[in-house]
Structures are given as structure tokens and as C-alpha cells.
Design an enzyme around this catalytic site. Structure first.
Site, PDB file in Angstrom:
ATOM      1  N   ASN A 231       0.879  -1.178   0.000  1.00 14.26           N
ATOM      2  CA  ASN A 231       0.000   0.000   0.000  1.00 14.26           C
ATOM      3  C   ASN A 231       0.912   1.222   0.000  1.00 14.26           C
ATOM      4  O   ASN A 231       1.496   1.563   1.030  1.00 14.26           O
ATOM      5  CB  ASN A 231      -0.892  -0.013   1.248  1.00 14.26           C
ATOM      6  CG  ASN A 231      -1.667   1.284   1.403  1.00 14.26           C
ATOM      7  OD1 ASN A 231      -1.803   2.055   0.443  1.00 14.26           O
ATOM      8  ND2 ASN A 231      -2.184   1.529   2.602  1.00 14.26           N
TER       9      ASN A 231
ATOM     10  N   LYS B 250       0.147   4.215  -0.193  1.00 13.28           N
ATOM     11  CA  LYS B 250      -0.507   5.396   0.390  1.00 13.28           C
ATOM     12  C   LYS B 250      -0.290   6.591  -0.553  1.00 13.28           C
ATOM     13  O   LYS B 250      -0.220   6.393  -1.763  1.00 13.28           O
ATOM     14  CB  LYS B 250       0.019   5.687   1.796  1.00 13.28           C
ATOM     15  CG  LYS B 250       0.058   4.453   2.687  1.00 13.28           C
ATOM     16  CD  LYS B 250       0.192   4.811   4.124  1.00 13.28           C
ATOM     17  CE  LYS B 250       0.518   3.581   4.945  1.00 13.28           C
ATOM     18  NZ  LYS B 250       0.065   3.676   6.299  1.00 13.28           N
TER      19      LYS B 250
ATOM     20  N   HIS C   9      -9.525   1.201   4.830  1.00 14.58           N
ATOM     21  CA  HIS C   9      -8.247   1.399   5.523  1.00 14.58           C
ATOM     22  C   HIS C   9      -8.489   2.336   6.708  1.00 14.58           C
ATOM     23  O   HIS C   9      -9.287   3.266   6.622  1.00 14.58           O
ATOM     24  CB  HIS C   9      -7.213   1.986   4.561  1.00 14.58           C
ATOM     25  CG  HIS C   9      -5.828   1.962   5.119  1.00 14.58           C
ATOM     26  ND1 HIS C   9      -5.395   2.880   6.050  1.00 14.58           N
ATOM     27  CD2 HIS C   9      -4.785   1.123   4.907  1.00 14.58           C
ATOM     28  CE1 HIS C   9      -4.143   2.597   6.375  1.00 14.58           C
ATOM     29  NE2 HIS C   9      -3.746   1.542   5.703  1.00 14.58           N
TER      30      HIS C   9
ATOM     31  N   GLU D 212      -6.918   4.725   7.829  1.00 13.59           N
ATOM     32  CA  GLU D 212      -6.703   6.159   7.547  1.00 13.59           C
ATOM     33  C   GLU D 212      -7.933   6.764   6.895  1.00 13.59           C
ATOM     34  O   GLU D 212      -8.259   7.933   7.129  1.00 13.59           O
ATOM     35  CB  GLU D 212      -5.437   6.331   6.681  1.00 13.59           C
ATOM     36  CG  GLU D 212      -4.179   6.080   7.507  1.00 13.59           C
ATOM     37  CD  GLU D 212      -2.991   5.553   6.740  1.00 13.59           C
ATOM     38  OE1 GLU D 212      -2.980   5.617   5.494  1.00 13.59           O
ATOM     39  OE2 GLU D 212      -2.058   5.041   7.397  1.00 13.59           O
TER      40      GLU D 212
ATOM     41  N   GLU E 204      -5.584  -4.974  10.567  1.00  8.65           N
ATOM     42  CA  GLU E 204      -4.560  -3.945  10.753  1.00  8.65           C
ATOM     43  C   GLU E 204      -4.837  -3.182  12.042  1.00  8.65           C
ATOM     44  O   GLU E 204      -5.636  -2.233  12.042  1.00  8.65           O
ATOM     45  CB  GLU E 204      -4.585  -2.959   9.581  1.00  8.65           C
ATOM     46  CG  GLU E 204      -4.299  -3.576   8.237  1.00  8.65           C
ATOM     47  CD  GLU E 204      -3.637  -2.572   7.299  1.00  8.65           C
ATOM     48  OE1 GLU E 204      -2.551  -2.858   6.836  1.00  8.65           O
ATOM     49  OE2 GLU E 204      -4.217  -1.502   7.062  1.00  8.65           O
TER      50      GLU E 204
ATOM     51  N   GLY F  81       2.290   2.202  10.721  1.00  2.55           N
ATOM     52  CA  GLY F  81       3.250   3.291  10.559  1.00  2.55           C
ATOM     53  C   GLY F  81       3.939   3.689  11.856  1.00  2.55           C
ATOM     54  O   GLY F  81       4.586   4.735  11.919  1.00  2.55           O
TER      55      GLY F  81
ATOM     56  N   SER G  96       3.268  -2.230  10.376  1.00  3.13           N
ATOM     57  CA  SER G  96       4.715  -2.247  10.590  1.00  3.13           C
ATOM     58  C   SER G  96       5.365  -3.597  10.279  1.00  3.13           C
ATOM     59  O   SER G  96       6.276  -4.021  10.990  1.00  3.13           O
ATOM     60  CB  SER G  96       5.046  -1.789  12.018  1.00  3.13           C
ATOM     61  OG  SER G  96       4.631  -0.441  12.197  1.00  3.13           O
TER      62      SER G  96
END
Ligand code: PEP
Length: 247
Positions: free
Chosen positions: A10, A12, A94, A96, A165, A171, A209
Site C-alpha cells: 500500500n 498510500k 483502511h 486512515e 490492521e 506506521g 509495521s
């Protein structure tokens, strides 16, 4: 049941045209891999990515799609448009997007439904925040998120890929331990089994991560079928090593 592992990058909101080609060239040289592999790039780069990956055993996907078919939805990208270019995967839900775009469980489920209608494979992300984990709500949160998708897709649920996730691991450099991840994956698998007789064939990816040095232990878990890789997917050598760890 042996499931072929899948590793998805991904990107991003990262990349640039020349750098993308270099990254993909390096990845193609490092492969082919035993595991299925894919990269999910920002919308403007998808046509370039499709061209770069022609003839390679690396699929590509988008990071989001609209829940709507077409029409007055400024800024959105339709699943039909992605399908027209040969898109294989689309990430939906996701964390985010859930956090910064207030995407609800139902909207995520609707996006997955629209994606499937155009023969794209949705990668449906679920995961708890740190506060939710610390207050013992992990199981309830991921079950609620997956439940919306199961109800909306009904028997088609077996066509999605699920990605667990934990938000606190994305991250941050802080990974769930293989045991923590496996516990949630087993829970999700059980929930899928209650909804579909094909749940044993479904892929459940771990994301948060993942690096070359922790991938082997994570991918060795019974219900972890590969990874959704953010930061590490931007470095060809690191991403290739993760793909090999899944082989
Ligand atoms: C992600 O963006 O889905 C992700 C898992 O990011 P990272 O690997 O950087 O934690």
C-alpha cells in the site's frame, strides 16, 4: 487447507512517476515470488503501474473506490473505471480513510459490494485503536467491522480478502506479536466460517509495521495468509524480502 500467501503493498499517498518505474523494475527483477504479490498505488499512477507490470506476475490495485456506480460524486473514482484498466484489487476501509474521511462500517461494506460487482477483489481492512485494545474492545470492534461486510455481501463474502490492521501498529514501528495477530485472525476466521462454507479458503492478511525481519514469524501463524505492507512497500529490497518471507 493450504492457502497461497498474498503480499500487497500500500503505497498510500507516496510516489512519483520516475521513482515508481524504478521501484517496479527493481521488484520485477527480484521476483518472481512464490507468494502472490500486488501493489496498490495512488489513482493518477495506476495506468503507469499497469503498463510497468504488463507481463509480470505482480498484480496491481487501488487504495479506495466509490460506493456509487457513477454520477455527481466529485472527486470519487468508480470501480468500473478501475476495472476498465485491468485493476485486480481495491483496498476498502483502511483505518486512515475511516479516521480522516469518517468512513462508516456500512460505507466500507457498500464499497466492497460495488468493487465486487465489477470483479475487483476488495481488501477489507479492520482493526482496533490503541484505546480500544487497552479497554478490552479489540474483539468487539473487529467483529462489528467485519459483520457489516458479511451482512452486505451475504454469500459473496468468500470473494473478499480481509486485512487485520491494528491501528496502533500502522506506521508506528510497533507490530502486533505473532500471537496477538493470530488470536484476532482466528476470531475473524471463525466469524467468516459462520457466514460461508468457503471461509477456509479465504485470505486474511496482517498489516501494521511489517518488515523483512518480522514477516517470517507473522506469516508462520496458522491464520495469517500474508500481509498488507505500507512503509516497507516503498523500498524494493525490503518489499521483495517480505514477499520471499511469504514463500
Ligand atoms: C498500511 O498502510 O496498511 C500499513 C500497514 O502501513 P505500515 O506497514 O507502514 O504500518
Amino acid at each position: 487447507m493450504t492457502r497461497r500467501k498474498l503480499v500487497v503493498g500500500n503505497w498510500k499517498m507516496n510516489g512519483a512517476r520516475v521513482a515508481n518505474v524504478e521501484l517496479l523494475d527493481a521488484l520485477k527483477q527480484a521476483g518472481p515470488f512464490v507468494a502472490e504479490t500486488a501493489v496498490c498505488a495512488p489513482f493518477p499512477y495506476l495506468a503507469d503501474v499497469a503498463l510497468s507490470l504488463q507481463g509480470a506476475e505482480i498484480a496491481w490495485g487501488a487504495q479506495d473506490c466509490s460506493a456509487h456506480e457513477s454520477g455527481a460524486y466529485t472527486g470519487e473514482v468508480g470501480a468500473a473505471m478501475l476495472a476498465e484498466f485491468g485493476c485486480r484489487y481495491v483496498i476498502v476501509g483502511h483505518s486512515e480513510r475511516r479516521a480522516y474521511h469518517a468512513e462508516s462500517d456500512q460505507l466500507v461494506a457498500d464499497k466492497a459490494k460495488t468493487a465486487l460487482a465489477h470483479r475487483l477483489t476488495p481488501i477489507v481492512c479492520v482493526g482496533e485503536t490503541l484505546a480500544e485494545r487497552e479497554t478490552g474492545q479489540t474483539d468487539a470492534v473487529v467483529k462489528r467491522q467485519l459483520s457489516a461486510v458479511i451482512h452486505t455481501l451475504a454469500h459473496c463474502i468468500s470473494q473478499v480478502v480481509v486485512a487485520y490492521e491494528p491501528v496502533w501498529a500502522i506506521g508506528t514501528g510497533r507490530t502486533a506479536t505473532p500471537e496477538q495477530a493470530q488470536a484476532v485472525h482466528a476470531l475473524l476466521r471463525a466469524q467468516l466460517k459462520a457466514a460461508s462454507e468457503k471461509a477456509g479458503e479465504m485470505k486474511i492478511l496482517y498489516g501494521g509495521s511489517v518488515k523483512a525481519d518480522n514477516a517470517v514469524a507473522l506469516f508462520a501463524q496458522a491464520d495469517i495468509d500474508g500481509g498488507l505492507i505500507g512503509g516497507a512497500s516503498l523500498k524494493a529490497g525490503e518489499f521483495a524480502a517480505i514477499c520471499r518471507a511469504a514463500g
